[in-house]
Design a protein around this motif. Structure first.
Motif, PDB file in Angstrom:
ATOM      1  N   ASP A  90      -8.631 -16.157   5.207  1.00 38.83           N
ATOM      2  CA  ASP A  90      -7.993 -14.957   5.752  1.00 38.83           C
ATOM      3  C   ASP A  90      -7.449 -14.137   4.588  1.00 38.83           C
ATOM      4  OD1 ASP A  90      -8.453 -15.681   8.404  1.00 38.83           O
ATOM      5  OD2 ASP A  90      -6.663 -16.932   8.458  1.00 38.83           O
ATOM      6  N   LEU A  91      -7.709 -12.838   4.628  1.00 37.21           N
ATOM      7  CA  LEU A  91      -7.224 -11.921   3.593  1.00 37.21           C
ATOM      8  C   LEU A  91      -6.138 -11.072   4.234  1.00 37.21           C
ATOM      9  CD1 LEU A  91     -10.743 -10.908   2.267  1.00 37.21           C
ATOM     10  CD2 LEU A  91      -9.224 -12.635   1.322  1.00 37.21           C
ATOM     11  N   HIS A  92      -4.924 -11.214   3.725  1.00 37.41           N
ATOM     12  CA  HIS A  92      -3.755 -10.589   4.332  1.00 37.41           C
ATOM     13  C   HIS A  92      -3.293  -9.389   3.507  1.00 37.41           C
ATOM     14  CE1 HIS A  92       0.024 -10.370   6.533  1.00 37.41           C
ATOM     15  NE2 HIS A  92       0.636 -10.301   5.376  1.00 37.41           N
ATOM     16  N   PHE A  93      -3.165  -8.247   4.166  1.00 33.42           N
ATOM     17  CA  PHE A  93      -2.650  -7.042   3.504  1.00 33.42           C
ATOM     18  C   PHE A  93      -1.145  -6.975   3.710  1.00 33.42           C
ATOM     19  CE2 PHE A  93      -7.082  -6.183   3.932  1.00 33.42           C
ATOM     20  CZ  PHE A  93      -7.400  -5.378   2.860  1.00 33.42           C
ATOM     21  N   PRO A  94      -0.404  -6.461   2.723  1.00 32.74           N
ATOM     22  CA  PRO A  94       1.060  -6.407   2.818  1.00 32.74           C
ATOM     23  C   PRO A  94       1.581  -5.711   4.084  1.00 32.74           C
ATOM     24  CG  PRO A  94       0.362  -5.902   0.596  1.00 32.74           C
ATOM     25  CD  PRO A  94      -0.881  -6.008   1.425  1.00 32.74           C
ATOM     26  N   LEU A 133      -8.723  -1.854  -4.932  1.00 30.96           N
ATOM     27  CA  LEU A 133      -8.413  -3.287  -4.905  1.00 30.96           C
ATOM     28  C   LEU A 133      -7.874  -3.706  -6.271  1.00 30.96           C
ATOM     29  CD1 LEU A 133      -8.758  -6.087  -3.383  1.00 30.96           C
ATOM     30  CD2 LEU A 133     -10.886  -6.274  -4.666  1.00 30.96           C
ATOM     31  N   ALA A 134      -6.696  -4.328  -6.264  1.00 35.51           N
ATOM     32  CA  ALA A 134      -6.115  -4.796  -7.523  1.00 35.51           C
ATOM     33  C   ALA A 134      -6.355  -6.289  -7.721  1.00 35.51           C
ATOM     34  CB  ALA A 134      -4.616  -4.502  -7.555  1.00 35.51           C
ATOM     35  N   GLY A 135      -6.748  -6.977  -6.658  1.00 37.27           N
ATOM     36  CA  GLY A 135      -7.017  -8.409  -6.766  1.00 37.27           C
ATOM     37  C   GLY A 135      -6.437  -9.174  -5.585  1.00 37.27           C
ATOM     38  N   PHE A 136      -6.561 -10.494  -5.657  1.00 38.95           N
ATOM     39  CA  PHE A 136      -6.057 -11.357  -4.596  1.00 38.95           C
ATOM     40  C   PHE A 136      -5.035 -12.321  -5.171  1.00 38.95           C
ATOM     41  CE2 PHE A 136     -10.470 -10.289  -3.560  1.00 38.95           C
ATOM     42  CZ  PHE A 136     -10.318  -9.756  -2.298  1.00 38.95           C
ATOM     43  N   GLU A 137      -4.119 -12.760  -4.316  1.00 42.03           N
ATOM     44  CA  GLU A 137      -3.107 -13.719  -4.749  1.00 42.03           C
ATOM     45  C   GLU A 137      -3.045 -14.831  -3.723  1.00 42.03           C
ATOM     46  OE1 GLU A 137       1.750 -14.035  -5.212  1.00 42.03           O
ATOM     47  OE2 GLU A 137       0.845 -12.193  -4.495  1.00 42.03           O
ATOM     48  N   TRP A 138      -2.973 -16.063  -4.216  1.00 40.61           N
ATOM     49  CA  TRP A 138      -2.821 -17.217  -3.331  1.00 40.61           C
ATOM     50  C   TRP A 138      -1.413 -17.746  -3.511  1.00 40.61           C
ATOM     51  CZ3 TRP A 138      -3.033 -22.725  -4.787  1.00 40.61           C
ATOM     52  CH2 TRP A 138      -3.018 -23.573  -3.682  1.00 40.61           C
ATOM     53  N   VAL A 149      -3.896  -9.627  -0.356  1.00 39.64           N
ATOM     54  CA  VAL A 149      -4.707  -8.594  -1.004  1.00 39.64           C
ATOM     55  C   VAL A 149      -3.763  -7.612  -1.686  1.00 39.64           C
ATOM     56  CG1 VAL A 149      -6.411  -6.764  -0.648  1.00 39.64           C
ATOM     57  CG2 VAL A 149      -6.472  -8.807   0.774  1.00 39.64           C
ATOM     58  N   HIS A 150      -3.968  -7.386  -2.974  1.00 40.46           N
ATOM     59  CA  HIS A 150      -3.154  -6.412  -3.702  1.00 40.46           C
ATOM     60  C   HIS A 150      -3.968  -5.142  -3.915  1.00 40.46           C
ATOM     61  CE1 HIS A 150       0.280  -8.963  -4.483  1.00 40.46           C
ATOM     62  NE2 HIS A 150      -0.564  -9.954  -4.727  1.00 40.46           N
ATOM     63  N   GLN A 151      -3.289  -4.010  -3.738  1.00 39.55           N
ATOM     64  CA  GLN A 151      -3.950  -2.718  -3.912  1.00 39.55           C
ATOM     65  C   GLN A 151      -3.184  -1.899  -4.941  1.00 39.55           C
ATOM     66  OE1 GLN A 151      -3.491  -2.777   0.567  1.00 39.55           O
ATOM     67  NE2 GLN A 151      -4.882  -1.066   0.300  1.00 39.55           N
ATOM     68  N   LYS A 152      -3.879  -0.880  -5.480  1.00 42.21           N
ATOM     69  CA  LYS A 152      -3.223   0.015  -6.427  1.00 42.21           C
ATOM     70  C   LYS A 152      -3.666   1.443  -6.162  1.00 42.21           C
ATOM     71  CE  LYS A 152      -6.601  -1.316  -9.922  1.00 42.21           C
ATOM     72  NZ  LYS A 152      -6.840  -1.955 -11.192  1.00 42.21           N
ATOM     73  N   LYS A 153      -2.926   2.364  -6.768  1.00 36.56           N
ATOM     74  CA  LYS A 153      -3.153   3.798  -6.536  1.00 36.56           C
ATOM     75  C   LYS A 153      -4.502   4.265  -7.073  1.00 36.56           C
ATOM     76  CE  LYS A 153      -0.540   7.478  -5.210  1.00 36.56           C
ATOM     77  NZ  LYS A 153      -0.463   7.562  -3.753  1.00 36.56           N
TER      78      LYS A 153
END
Length: 169
Positions: A90-94, A133-138, A149-153
């Motif tokens: 599962d990929l979770h967005f903030p 997409l800035a990357g993924f964090e576990w 899921v990390h995102q950036k501008k």
């Protein structure tokens, strides 16, 4: 001779009996889809195994509403999203959105990007506050079975050489 023939040939009614020596196996038939070294993430949690996410995801500079097929580095898409490989994650967005990437042979970076793209493909560029997409964090303390899921501008232009952690120059 008639006695020999009756011993070797035996008439079988297929509705009633099964031939001697042949055993039919009923049940699960999906042996080919089970890949070696691909785990269910819940099983990894029970074993307490560490999961390492592919660092390549951080330098993709991929726009969430564009197809992953447009990326320049096609070979990166075939790489596993994490090690050990999992069947689904599962990929979770903030902000609360959650998408699931699945692949019985192990979730790849492409599988994750495809799952995300499916959610964002109809969004216009100006609708996305953080479109890259800035990357993924576990975070195993918060939730073992999902990646954040990390995102950036905006996508930064990456230098051609990347320093490795702990390396001296």
């Amino acid at each position: 001779m008639a006695a020999e023939t009756s011993n070797t040939l035996s008439k079988i009614d297929s509705l009633v009996e099964e031939p001697a020596g042949k055993e039919t196996k009923k049940g699960h038939r999906r042996g080919s889809s089970l890949a070696v070294d691909v785990y269910n993430i819940a099983d990894l949690e029970k074993e307490g195994k560490e999961i390492k996410i592919a660092p390549e995801t951080q330098r993709l500079n991929w726009k969430l509403n564009t197809s992953p097929a447009t990326l320049d580095e096609k070979d990166l898409l075939k790489k596993p999203l994490c090690m050990p490989m999992v069947k689904k994650v599962d990929l979770h967005f903030p902000l609360g959105l959650e998408v699931t990437a699945r692949n019985l042979k192990g979730v790849t970076i492409k599988d994750a990007l495809d799952a995300i793209y499916k959610q964002f493909k109809k969004k216009a560029d100006d609708e996305l506050e953080l479109p890259i997409l800035a990357g993924f964090e576990w975070d195993k303390e918060e939730c073992y079975t999902r990646f954040v899921v990390h995102q950036k501008k905006e996508g930064a232009s990456q230098p051609s050489k990347k320093k490795k952690k702990g390396g001296d120059e």
